[in-house]
Design a protein around this motif. Structure first.
Motif, PDB file in Angstrom:
ATOM      1  N   ARG A  73       3.772 -19.113   2.518  1.00 47.22           N
ATOM      2  CA  ARG A  73       3.122 -19.522   3.759  1.00 47.22           C
ATOM      3  C   ARG A  73       2.457 -18.304   4.385  1.00 47.22           C
ATOM      4  O   ARG A  73       3.024 -17.199   4.409  1.00 47.22           O
ATOM      5  N   LEU A  74       1.238 -18.491   4.879  1.00 44.20           N
ATOM      6  CA  LEU A  74       0.460 -17.368   5.407  1.00 44.20           C
ATOM      7  C   LEU A  74       0.807 -17.147   6.877  1.00 44.20           C
ATOM      8  O   LEU A  74       0.123 -17.610   7.794  1.00 44.20           O
ATOM      9  N   VAL A  75       1.906 -16.433   7.059  1.00 44.66           N
ATOM     10  CA  VAL A  75       2.381 -16.030   8.383  1.00 44.66           C
ATOM     11  C   VAL A  75       2.734 -14.551   8.294  1.00 44.66           C
ATOM     12  O   VAL A  75       3.118 -14.055   7.228  1.00 44.66           O
ATOM     13  N   MET A  76       2.637 -13.841   9.407  1.00 45.18           N
ATOM     14  CA  MET A  76       2.793 -12.390   9.370  1.00 45.18           C
ATOM     15  C   MET A  76       4.162 -11.951   8.880  1.00 45.18           C
ATOM     16  O   MET A  76       4.296 -10.908   8.230  1.00 45.18           O
ATOM     17  N   GLU A  77       5.201 -12.759   9.164  1.00 47.55           N
ATOM     18  CA  GLU A  77       6.543 -12.347   8.768  1.00 47.55           C
ATOM     19  C   GLU A  77       6.754 -12.373   7.256  1.00 47.55           C
ATOM     20  O   GLU A  77       7.807 -11.963   6.769  1.00 47.55           O
ATOM     21  N   LYS A  78       5.771 -12.841   6.491  1.00 45.37           N
ATOM     22  CA  LYS A  78       5.847 -12.769   5.031  1.00 45.37           C
ATOM     23  C   LYS A  78       5.342 -11.434   4.485  1.00 45.37           C
ATOM     24  O   LYS A  78       5.228 -11.253   3.270  1.00 45.37           O
ATOM     25  N   GLY A  79       5.023 -10.509   5.375  1.00 45.25           N
ATOM     26  CA  GLY A  79       4.603  -9.184   4.927  1.00 45.25           C
ATOM     27  C   GLY A  79       3.129  -9.083   4.572  1.00 45.25           C
ATOM     28  O   GLY A  79       2.737  -8.252   3.743  1.00 45.25           O
ATOM     29  N   LEU A  80       2.281  -9.889   5.215  1.00 51.78           N
ATOM     30  CA  LEU A  80       0.856  -9.865   4.911  1.00 51.78           C
ATOM     31  C   LEU A  80       0.231  -8.498   5.184  1.00 51.78           C
ATOM     32  O   LEU A  80      -0.696  -8.073   4.476  1.00 51.78           O
ATOM     33  N   ASP A  81       0.737  -7.810   6.220  1.00 57.57           N
ATOM     34  CA  ASP A  81       0.188  -6.488   6.537  1.00 57.57           C
ATOM     35  C   ASP A  81       0.523  -5.483   5.444  1.00 57.57           C
ATOM     36  O   ASP A  81      -0.337  -4.687   5.032  1.00 57.57           O
ATOM     37  N   VAL A  82       1.743  -5.529   4.931  1.00 55.00           N
ATOM     38  CA  VAL A  82       2.133  -4.613   3.854  1.00 55.00           C
ATOM     39  C   VAL A  82       1.346  -4.929   2.592  1.00 55.00           C
ATOM     40  O   VAL A  82       0.889  -4.013   1.880  1.00 55.00           O
ATOM     41  N   PHE A  83       1.162  -6.204   2.299  1.00 61.10           N
ATOM     42  CA  PHE A  83       0.389  -6.606   1.123  1.00 61.10           C
ATOM     43  C   PHE A  83      -1.026  -6.035   1.189  1.00 61.10           C
ATOM     44  O   PHE A  83      -1.494  -5.385   0.242  1.00 61.10           O
ATOM     45  N   SER A  84      -1.703  -6.264   2.303  1.00 58.19           N
ATOM     46  CA  SER A  84      -3.096  -5.819   2.408  1.00 58.19           C
ATOM     47  C   SER A  84      -3.203  -4.301   2.492  1.00 58.19           C
ATOM     48  O   SER A  84      -4.122  -3.706   1.909  1.00 58.19           O
ATOM     49  N   ASP A  85      -2.270  -3.625   3.164  1.00 60.61           N
ATOM     50  CA  ASP A  85      -2.301  -2.164   3.218  1.00 60.61           C
ATOM     51  C   ASP A  85      -2.090  -1.555   1.832  1.00 60.61           C
ATOM     52  O   ASP A  85      -2.696  -0.533   1.486  1.00 60.61           O
ATOM     53  N   THR A  86      -1.241  -2.195   1.027  1.00 64.74           N
ATOM     54  CA  THR A  86      -1.008  -1.707  -0.329  1.00 64.74           C
ATOM     55  C   THR A  86      -2.265  -1.840  -1.178  1.00 64.74           C
ATOM     56  O   THR A  86      -2.609  -0.933  -1.958  1.00 64.74           O
ATOM     57  N   LEU A  87      -2.980  -2.950  -1.032  1.00 70.01           N
ATOM     58  CA  LEU A  87      -4.207  -3.117  -1.807  1.00 70.01           C
ATOM     59  C   LEU A  87      -5.296  -2.148  -1.347  1.00 70.01           C
ATOM     60  O   LEU A  87      -6.109  -1.692  -2.160  1.00 70.01           O
ATOM     61  N   ASP A  88      -5.301  -1.795  -0.072  1.00 70.53           N
ATOM     62  CA  ASP A  88      -6.202  -0.733   0.396  1.00 70.53           C
ATOM     63  C   ASP A  88      -5.909   0.564  -0.349  1.00 70.53           C
ATOM     64  O   ASP A  88      -6.827   1.293  -0.741  1.00 70.53           O
ATOM     65  N   GLU A  89      -4.633   0.864  -0.549  1.00 68.52           N
ATOM     66  CA  GLU A  89      -4.241   2.081  -1.256  1.00 68.52           C
ATOM     67  C   GLU A  89      -4.692   2.030  -2.717  1.00 68.52           C
ATOM     68  O   GLU A  89      -5.146   3.040  -3.277  1.00 68.52           O
ATOM     69  N   LEU A  90      -4.611   0.873  -3.349  1.00 74.82           N
ATOM     70  CA  LEU A  90      -5.107   0.742  -4.722  1.00 74.82           C
ATOM     71  C   LEU A  90      -6.604   1.006  -4.795  1.00 74.82           C
ATOM     72  O   LEU A  90      -7.081   1.665  -5.734  1.00 74.82           O
ATOM     73  N   ARG A  91      -7.348   0.514  -3.818  1.00 72.48           N
ATOM     74  CA  ARG A  91      -8.798   0.768  -3.806  1.00 72.48           C
ATOM     75  C   ARG A  91      -9.091   2.250  -3.677  1.00 72.48           C
ATOM     76  O   ARG A  91     -10.004   2.780  -4.322  1.00 72.48           O
ATOM     77  N   GLN A 109       4.582   3.517  -2.824  1.00 70.64           N
ATOM     78  CA  GLN A 109       5.397   3.141  -3.984  1.00 70.64           C
ATOM     79  C   GLN A 109       5.002   1.772  -4.526  1.00 70.64           C
ATOM     80  O   GLN A 109       4.969   1.555  -5.745  1.00 70.64           O
ATOM     81  N   PHE A 110       4.701   0.849  -3.626  1.00 73.50           N
ATOM     82  CA  PHE A 110       4.209  -0.455  -4.070  1.00 73.50           C
ATOM     83  C   PHE A 110       2.913  -0.278  -4.869  1.00 73.50           C
ATOM     84  O   PHE A 110       2.739  -0.878  -5.936  1.00 73.50           O
ATOM     85  N   ALA A 111       2.014   0.522  -4.349  1.00 74.06           N
ATOM     86  CA  ALA A 111       0.727   0.735  -5.023  1.00 74.06           C
ATOM     87  C   ALA A 111       0.930   1.342  -6.402  1.00 74.06           C
ATOM     88  O   ALA A 111       0.273   0.942  -7.375  1.00 74.06           O
ATOM     89  N   GLU A 112       1.822   2.300  -6.523  1.00 76.59           N
ATOM     90  CA  GLU A 112       2.077   2.932  -7.817  1.00 76.59           C
ATOM     91  C   GLU A 112       2.643   1.922  -8.811  1.00 76.59           C
ATOM     92  O   GLU A 112       2.267   1.915  -9.998  1.00 76.59           O
ATOM     93  N   ALA A 113       3.551   1.056  -8.355  1.00 73.24           N
ATOM     94  CA  ALA A 113       4.128   0.044  -9.241  1.00 73.24           C
ATOM     95  C   ALA A 113       3.065  -0.950  -9.699  1.00 73.24           C
ATOM     96  O   ALA A 113       2.997  -1.311 -10.888  1.00 73.24           O
ATOM     97  N   LEU A 114       2.232  -1.405  -8.772  1.00 76.49           N
ATOM     98  CA  LEU A 114       1.156  -2.326  -9.141  1.00 76.49           C
ATOM     99  C   LEU A 114       0.198  -1.668 -10.124  1.00 76.49           C
ATOM    100  O   LEU A 114      -0.232  -2.287 -11.106  1.00 76.49           O
ATOM    101  N   LYS A 115      -0.136  -0.420  -9.887  1.00 76.56           N
ATOM    102  CA  LYS A 115      -1.042   0.324 -10.766  1.00 76.56           C
ATOM    103  C   LYS A 115      -0.476   0.376 -12.189  1.00 76.56           C
ATOM    104  O   LYS A 115      -1.215   0.185 -13.171  1.00 76.56           O
TER     105      LYS A 115
END
Length: 390
Positions: free
Chosen positions: A219-237, A336-342
Motif C-alpha cells: 500500500r502506498l502510504v508513507m509508513e511503508k518506507g516510501l522515503d527510504v525507497f526513493s532516497d536509496t534509488l537516488d543514491e543508485l543514480r 547500505q541498501f544501495a550497495e546491496a541493490l547494486k
C-alpha cells in the motif's frame, strides 16, 4: 461437551476487527483466510467490524457492523467506536466461547471488557507495529505513550499471536504479554511462483528483457518506507547504476511517490493471478518498511524466486536469510541498501542463487497448517478457563 475432547468444530469465535474488508491489506486478508479455514472445519464465526457501502472485497463469514467514524487525516480508514444496538444483541445471542480481537481500538477494548465480565478467554492477534507509525509523522516522541496504551490493552488479553518469532520476542521484551505464540502467514503457490513471469507484460510496461526491475509491493502510504525507497534509488543514480522500477499498489501517497520516481512503472492494485504475474516480473524486491509484523510481500516475492533487500525489522527477519536469500540491513541505511541493490543488479548469478534459496524457504508456508495453529490456541485458552462453555 467435555473440554478434554473439544476440537475445532466446537469453537464459536467472536472476531473483532478494525478493518475486515473495507480497505484491502495483508492483515484483513489473513483474517478472512482464517475465518474461511475455521468455517470449513465446522467452527462458528461471527465478525464485528465497520461496514461501508462499497468495501474492497466481500467478507468471509457473517459480518456485523459496529458504530464507527472516518479517521480525519486518513478518511479511507475508520475508527470502530462502540458495540451498540444490533451488534451487542447479536454478540449476546451468538454466545461465543472465545473472543478474538485484532486491533487495539475502542471496540477492541470494549470486546475485551465484555469477555472478561463473562470469564471468556480473549486472544489478540498483532498485525502491525502501531507505535512505529508516529515516526512517519514527526511524532516519534510519542512512541513510549503508545507503547504504554498497547501494553494495557494486550495485558488484559489471555494470550497473543504474532506472525513471526522476531515479532513475538519483541512483544515479550516490550512486556505486552508473556503468552505469545506464532500465527504465521502462508503463500498461495498457485499464484506466486517463478513461472508467472511474463516478458510481454514487462515490455508493455516499459521494461526491456535485459533490464533489471527493482520492485516495490504494498500500500502506498508513507509508513511503508516510501522515503527510504526513493532516497536509496537516488543514491543508485548517483553511482550511475542502471535499473528500472516496478511499483505494485495503490494508496494516498501515490502522487508523491510518482513524483519521486520519474520513469517508474506504476501498475496499480493487482490481485490473484495478475498479482502473481506482476511480482514475478520483478527481478528483486526492495522492502524498507519497519512497520510490518510479518511481511507478506516479502514471502510472496520469495515464492516467485526473487531475492529480497529488506530492513532488518520484524517484517522480514524471520523470512530472509541474510546473504543466502537476500539482504537484511539496518532500517534507513540508504548507502547500505544501495550497495546491496547494486550487487544484485550487476550479478545475475547472485540474483538467481538467492532467488532460488528464497523460493525453497517459501515452500514451508502452508495456510491450512498455519491457521490450525490459531484454532489450537483457541482450544488451549478455552481449556484454561474452567468456566468457559464448550
Amino acid at each position: 461437551m467435555a473440554l478434554a475432547t473439544m476440537d475445532t468444530a466446537d469453537l464459536r469465535i467472536a472476531l473483532f476487527s478494525g478493518n475486515y474488508n473495507y480497505v484491502r491489506d495483508g492483515a484483513n486478508q489473513a483474517l478472512n483466510r482464517l475465518a474461511e479455514y475455521l468455517l470449513r472445519q465446522g467452527a462458528k464465526v461471527r465478525v464485528y467490524a465497520p461496514v461501508v457501502p462499497q468495501p474492497a472485497f466481500e467478507p468471509t463469514g457473517d459480518l456485523i457492523g459496529v458504530h464507527s467514524m472516518p479517521i480525519p487525516s486518513r478518511s479511507e480508514y475508520r475508527i470502530p467506536l462502540s458495540i451498540l444496538g444490533k451488534a451487542r444483541k447479536d454478540l449476546k445471542a451468538f454466545a461465543p466461547n472465545i473472543v478474538h480481537v485484532s486491533s487495539p481500538d475502542p471496540v477492541g477494548h470494549q470486546a475485551v471488557t465484555w469477555a472478561r465480565k463473562r470469564d471468556l478467554p480473549v486472544l489478540a492477534s498483532v498485525h502491525t507495529r502501531f507505535e512505529t507509525y508516529l515516526r512517519y509523522y514527526n511524532m516519534a516522541w510519542g512512541e513510549p505513550v503508545v507503547e504504554a496504551i498497547l501494553r494495557r490493552f494486550y495485558r488484559r488479553c489471555d494470550a497473543l499471536v504474532a506472525p513471526s518469532e522476531s515479532m513475538a520476542q519483541l512483544l515479550r521484551e516490550q512486556r505486552m504479554n508473556y503468552d505469545v505464540s506464532i500465527w504465521s502467514r502462508g503463500v498461495d503457490r498457485e499464484i506466486f511462483h517463478p513461472g508467472r513471469r511474463d516478458l510481454d507484460w514487462r515490455r508493455a510496461h516499459g521494461i526491456a528483457d535485459d533490464e533489471v526491475a527493482i520492485g516495490f509491493l504494498g500500500r502506498l502510504v508513507m509508513e511503508k518506507g516510501l522515503d527510504v525507497f526513493s532516497d536509496t534509488l537516488d543514491e543508485l543514480r548517483r553511482r550511475n547504476v542502471k535499473y528500472k522500477v516496478l511499483v505494485i499498489g495503490e494508496g494516498p501517497a501515490r502522487e508523491w511517490f510518482e513524483a519521486r520516481l520519474p520513469g517508474a512503472a506504476f501498475v496499480g492494485f493487482q490481485q490473484g493471478a495478475d498479482l502473481g504475474r506482476a511480482v514475478a516480473c520483478m527481478d528483486l524486491l526492495f522492502n524498507p518498511s519497519v512497520t510490518e509484523t510479518f511481511g507478506n510481500v516479502t514471502l510472496e516475492a520469495m515464492a516467485c524466486g526473487l531475492p529480497v533487500v529488506a530492513a532488518a525489522a520484524t517484517g522480514s527477519q524471520s523470512l530472509v536469510d541474510d546473504r543466502v536469500s537476500g539482504r537484511l540491513l539496518p532500517p534507513g541505511a540508504i548507502h547500505q541498501f544501495a550497495e546491496a541493490l547494486k550487487s544484485y543488479i550487476e550479478d545475475p548469478a547472485l540474483r538467481l542463487a538467492h532467488g532460488r534459496a528464497g523460493e525453497d524457504r517459501a515452500a514451508e508456508f502452508s495456510w491450512d497448517k498455519i491457521n490450525q495453529a490459531v484454532a489450537d490456541t483457541y482450544i488451549r485458552l478455552i481449556r484454561q478457563k474452567p468456566g468457559t462453555r464448550a
